[in-house]
Every structure is written in C-alpha cells, then in structure tokens.
Design a protein around this motif. Structure first.
Motif, short mmCIF file in Angstrom:
data_model
loop_
_atom_site.label_atom_id
_atom_site.label_comp_id
_atom_site.label_asym_id
_atom_site.label_seq_id
_atom_site.Cartn_x
_atom_site.Cartn_y
_atom_site.Cartn_z
N THR A 92 0.84 -1.20 0.00
CA THR A 92 0.00 0.00 0.00
C THR A 92 0.87 1.24 0.00
O THR A 92 1.67 1.45 0.91
CB THR A 92 -0.92 0.01 1.23
N GLN A 93 0.73 2.08 -1.02
CA GLN A 93 1.60 3.23 -1.20
C GLN A 93 0.89 4.57 -1.02
O GLN A 93 1.50 5.62 -1.18
CB GLN A 93 2.22 3.19 -2.61
N HIS A 94 -0.42 4.54 -0.72
CA HIS A 94 -1.17 5.79 -0.69
C HIS A 94 -2.14 5.89 0.49
O HIS A 94 -3.06 6.71 0.48
CB HIS A 94 -1.96 5.96 -2.01
N SER A 95 -1.94 5.09 1.53
CA SER A 95 -2.82 5.11 2.69
C SER A 95 -2.00 5.51 3.92
O SER A 95 -0.88 5.02 4.12
CB SER A 95 -3.47 3.74 2.92
N PHE A 96 -2.60 6.39 4.75
CA PHE A 96 -1.86 6.98 5.87
C PHE A 96 -2.74 7.05 7.11
O PHE A 96 -3.97 7.11 7.01
CB PHE A 96 -1.39 8.40 5.52
N ALA A 97 -2.09 7.09 8.28
CA ALA A 97 -2.76 7.36 9.54
C ALA A 97 -1.99 8.46 10.25
O ALA A 97 -0.76 8.49 10.22
CB ALA A 97 -2.82 6.10 10.42
N ARG A 98 -2.72 9.38 10.87
CA ARG A 98 -2.09 10.47 11.61
C ARG A 98 -1.35 9.90 12.82
O ARG A 98 -1.93 9.12 13.58
CB ARG A 98 -3.13 11.49 12.05
N THR A 99 -0.10 10.28 13.00
CA THR A 99 0.68 9.82 14.15
C THR A 99 0.46 10.74 15.33
O THR A 99 0.11 11.90 15.18
CB THR A 99 2.18 9.76 13.81
N GLY A 100 0.71 10.21 16.53
CA GLY A 100 0.46 10.98 17.74
C GLY A 100 1.70 11.31 18.53
O GLY A 100 1.61 11.54 19.74
N GLY A 101 2.85 11.34 17.87
CA GLY A 101 4.11 11.56 18.59
C GLY A 101 4.54 13.00 18.68
O GLY A 101 5.73 13.31 18.59
N GLY A 102 3.60 13.91 18.88
CA GLY A 102 3.93 15.32 18.99
C GLY A 102 3.85 16.03 17.66
O GLY A 102 3.92 15.41 16.58
N THR A 103 3.69 17.35 17.72
CA THR A 103 3.56 18.18 16.52
C THR A 103 4.85 18.97 16.31
O THR A 103 5.32 19.65 17.22
CB THR A 103 2.38 19.16 16.66
N ARG A 104 5.42 18.86 15.11
CA ARG A 104 6.62 19.61 14.78
C ARG A 104 6.25 21.06 14.48
O ARG A 104 5.23 21.33 13.84
CB ARG A 104 7.29 18.98 13.56
N VAL A 105 7.07 22.00 14.94
CA VAL A 105 6.79 23.42 14.72
C VAL A 105 8.07 24.12 14.28
O VAL A 105 9.19 23.66 14.54
CB VAL A 105 6.23 24.10 15.99
N ALA A 106 7.89 25.26 13.61
CA ALA A 106 9.03 26.08 13.20
C ALA A 106 8.59 27.52 13.08
O ALA A 106 7.43 27.80 12.74
CB ALA A 106 9.61 25.59 11.87
N GLN A 107 9.50 28.45 13.37
CA GLN A 107 9.29 29.87 13.14
C GLN A 107 10.50 30.43 12.40
O GLN A 107 11.63 30.25 12.84
CB GLN A 107 9.08 30.63 14.44
N VAL A 108 10.23 31.13 11.29
CA VAL A 108 11.28 31.79 10.52
C VAL A 108 10.99 33.27 10.51
O VAL A 108 9.89 33.70 10.16
CB VAL A 108 11.33 31.24 9.08
N VAL A 109 11.98 34.08 10.89
CA VAL A 109 11.87 35.54 10.84
C VAL A 109 12.98 36.06 9.93
O VAL A 109 14.16 35.75 10.15
CB VAL A 109 11.98 36.17 12.24
N HIS A 110 12.59 36.85 8.91
CA HIS A 110 13.55 37.41 7.96
C HIS A 110 13.27 38.89 7.80
O HIS A 110 12.11 39.29 7.64
CB HIS A 110 13.43 36.70 6.62
N ASP A 111 14.34 39.70 7.83
CA ASP A 111 14.16 41.15 7.69
C ASP A 111 15.00 41.75 6.57
O ASP A 111 15.20 42.97 6.52
CB ASP A 111 14.47 41.86 9.02
N GLY A 112 15.48 40.92 5.67
CA GLY A 112 16.29 41.41 4.56
C GLY A 112 17.77 41.46 4.87
O GLY A 112 18.60 41.46 3.96
N GLU A 113 18.13 41.51 6.14
CA GLU A 113 19.53 41.55 6.54
C GLU A 113 19.98 40.25 7.21
O GLU A 113 21.14 39.87 7.13
CB GLU A 113 19.77 42.72 7.49
N GLY A 114 19.06 39.59 7.86
CA GLY A 114 19.39 38.35 8.55
C GLY A 114 18.15 37.51 8.77
O GLY A 114 17.02 37.97 8.55
N THR A 115 18.37 36.30 9.20
CA THR A 115 17.28 35.35 9.40
C THR A 115 17.48 34.64 10.73
O THR A 115 18.61 34.33 11.11
CB THR A 115 17.24 34.31 8.27
N GLU A 116 16.38 34.41 11.44
CA GLU A 116 16.42 33.60 12.65
C GLU A 116 15.45 32.44 12.49
O GLU A 116 14.29 32.64 12.12
CB GLU A 116 16.05 34.43 13.87
N VAL A 117 15.94 31.24 12.76
CA VAL A 117 15.11 30.04 12.67
C VAL A 117 15.01 29.40 14.05
O VAL A 117 16.02 29.09 14.68
CB VAL A 117 15.69 29.03 11.67
N VAL A 118 13.78 29.26 14.51
CA VAL A 118 13.47 28.58 15.77
C VAL A 118 12.59 27.39 15.43
O VAL A 118 11.55 27.55 14.77
CB VAL A 118 12.77 29.51 16.77
#
Length: 304
Positions: A120-146
C-alpha cells in the motif's frame, strides 16, 4: 479644551497577516505517494504607519494574497521541511514588496505514517508523537530560525522521586520516593545559523529528528529527583550533542498521578493504581544555553 490637542499616542510594534492556512501537499512518485500537512501563519510588518493613522491601504498586501502565496509555493516549490518552506515564504514577502521589511512565518507540521502493509503506497494514519513546529523571521539583513515540537506526552513509571522540599502550614503533599513522572513536552530551539553569505544551512529534517531523539533519551535515562532536574537534563543533552543549536527552551507541565487509596476496600495499593489529574498542574519552564549564547526565545513562544 483645545480643539487640536497635542498628540499623546504613538504607534508601536505592529504586524498583520493570515493565520493558520492549512495546506496539504501530495507528491506522487509513481504509485508511491508522500504527504506533507502544514498549518502556516504569516505575519508581516514594515512601513504601515499610514494604514493605522489614515486607513490608506497603499502599502498593504492583502492577507488573502499571503494565503494564496502559501498554496502557490506548495505547488511551485514543494515542501521539503517546515524550516525550508518558511524560509522561502519569508524571503519572498520581504524581497517582493518594498513596504514589507520583516516577515515572520510560523508553521506546524502534522505527521502521517503509512498503513496497509508493504503493497500500500497511498494510505496513511495520523501519528500521535507530537507536533513539529518552526518559526522563521527574515528582515532582509538576517534570518532567525526557531524550531521545536509540542504535545509530546511522555511518562516514566518509576525512577522518579520528590521529597526534601520546603514545607509550611499549607503543605499537605506527602513525600514520594517512587512516583510516576509524566509531562507534555513543549520546546523550542534556536539555530545559530543566521543566513549569512556562504553559510550552509543545517539539514533541518536530520536536526529535528536527532534533537527529538536526544530529548526523549534524556527523559528516559535521567533518574529524576525533580522535574526541573529532568528539564535541565533534556536541554543540556541537546546543547551538548547538537552544535547547530545555541538555545533551547522547554515548558513541562507536571501531569500528576496520585495513588488511589484502596484501604476502604481492604486492598493494598503497591504503586499500581493511580488517579491521573489534568488540573491544576505544576508548570516547569526554563532555557538552556550554549556558553556565550544570548537568550532570545520569548517565554510565550514555547506554548504556541
């Protein structure tokens, strides 16, 4: 009273954008499908005085446009990781719209696993091992990734104690020399990478995977005399093993488990039957830093 009083108010920090754009990207590699499921929030700031003071929208990119950009970029660029997708969006908004000087992209990724067996190549179940998150801030001079994760529930059924604490006339909690330790891990870590010329970006997926592993290993392997000790063990394990990370902030609610009194039924409860209380709960929060690094992750970000 004067008809033209002196202005006593001034505009402070401001931003606008489209929150929680849900985008699901299916990549069809022949019969084998891959899924990326994101929740994307865009916040833009810059030359926005006029829209606040007079209502002029001349410098305003509609929030509907930011939503459409998320969908279009999912098609045109694909989604390799939340961090990379956030970088593409942040750079686009700052470089394509002169009034916009800063873009903040917040992303949650919901994980899916394949089901149905090897064929089966097209069937999925939602996993419950936490939600991945990211924040990217860019101001033209630098970038911060959290980056980080949230809603990852973990539990040690032993190797946890809590005793020797201060007591006053309001203290009723009995000391515990063998207790359940459980929490919902919410954490953010800040990368040292700042998008400087010639600077190679981390492997975002590998870094997330290994950081998550170190957090879980530290939780499991720390004999805990306090949740604070466990938190520091988790954070320091990441700092010591992931050189691309300068700062990690953790928020750990203590998911209390209390022994049930079974004596009215003539039964002895030998650390076997517990009542799981959802509230009130202790909340333990702290930041762990690499030596010489600056603390920049705001406390409130950890709980978003």
């Amino acid at each position: 009273m004067s008809e033209n009083p002196a202005r006593t108010a001034r505009l402070g920090q401001n931003q606008y954008g489209k929150a929680e754009t849900r985008v699901v990207r299916i990549t069809r590699d022949g019969d084998r499908h891959h899924i990326k499921d994101l929740n994307v929030s865009v916040a833009l700031s810059g030359d926005m005085d006029d829209v606040h003071h007079s209502g002029s929208n001349a410098n305003v990119l509609p929030t509907d446009t930011t939503k459409n950009t998320v969908y279009a970029f999912a098609k045109e660029h694909g989604i390799s990781s939340p961090e990379e997708f956030g970088l593409l969006l942040a750079r686009h908004f700052v470089t394509s719209q002169e009034p916009i000087r800063r873009a903040r992209i917040r992303i949650e990724e919901y994980s899916w696993e394949r089901i149905g067996g090897p064929g089966t190549q097209h069937s999925f179940a939602r996993t419950g091992g936490g939600t991945r998150v990211a924040q990217v801030v860019h101001d033209g001079e630098g970038t911060e990734v959290v980056a980080g994760l949230k809603d990852l529930t973990v539990l040690n059924s032993t190797d946890s104690e809590f005793w020797g604490y201060r007591k006053d006339r309001y203290t009723t909690l009995p000391e515990a020399h063998d207790r359940i330790l459980a929490t919902d891990v919410s954490t953010r870590w800040r990368y040292s990478w700042a998008d400087a010329e010639g600077e190679t970006a981390p492997d975002w997926d590998a870094s997330y995977r290994e950081t998550r592993r170190h957090l879980l290993d530290a939780f499991a392997q720390t004999y805990s005399f306090s949740l604070q000790q466990t938190l520091y063990g988790m954070g320091s394990r990441v700092i010591e093993n992931r050189p691309e990370i300068d700062e990690i902030r953790l928020s750990l609610p203590n998911k209390h488990h209390f022994l049930v009194d079974l004596s009215p039924f003539g039964l002895e409860n030998d650390n076997e039957v517990y009542f799981a209380a959802d509230r009130p709960y202790g909340l333990i929060e702290a930041t762990v830093l690499r030596d010489g690094a600056e603390a920049r992750i705001p406390a409130e970000l950890t709980n978003l």
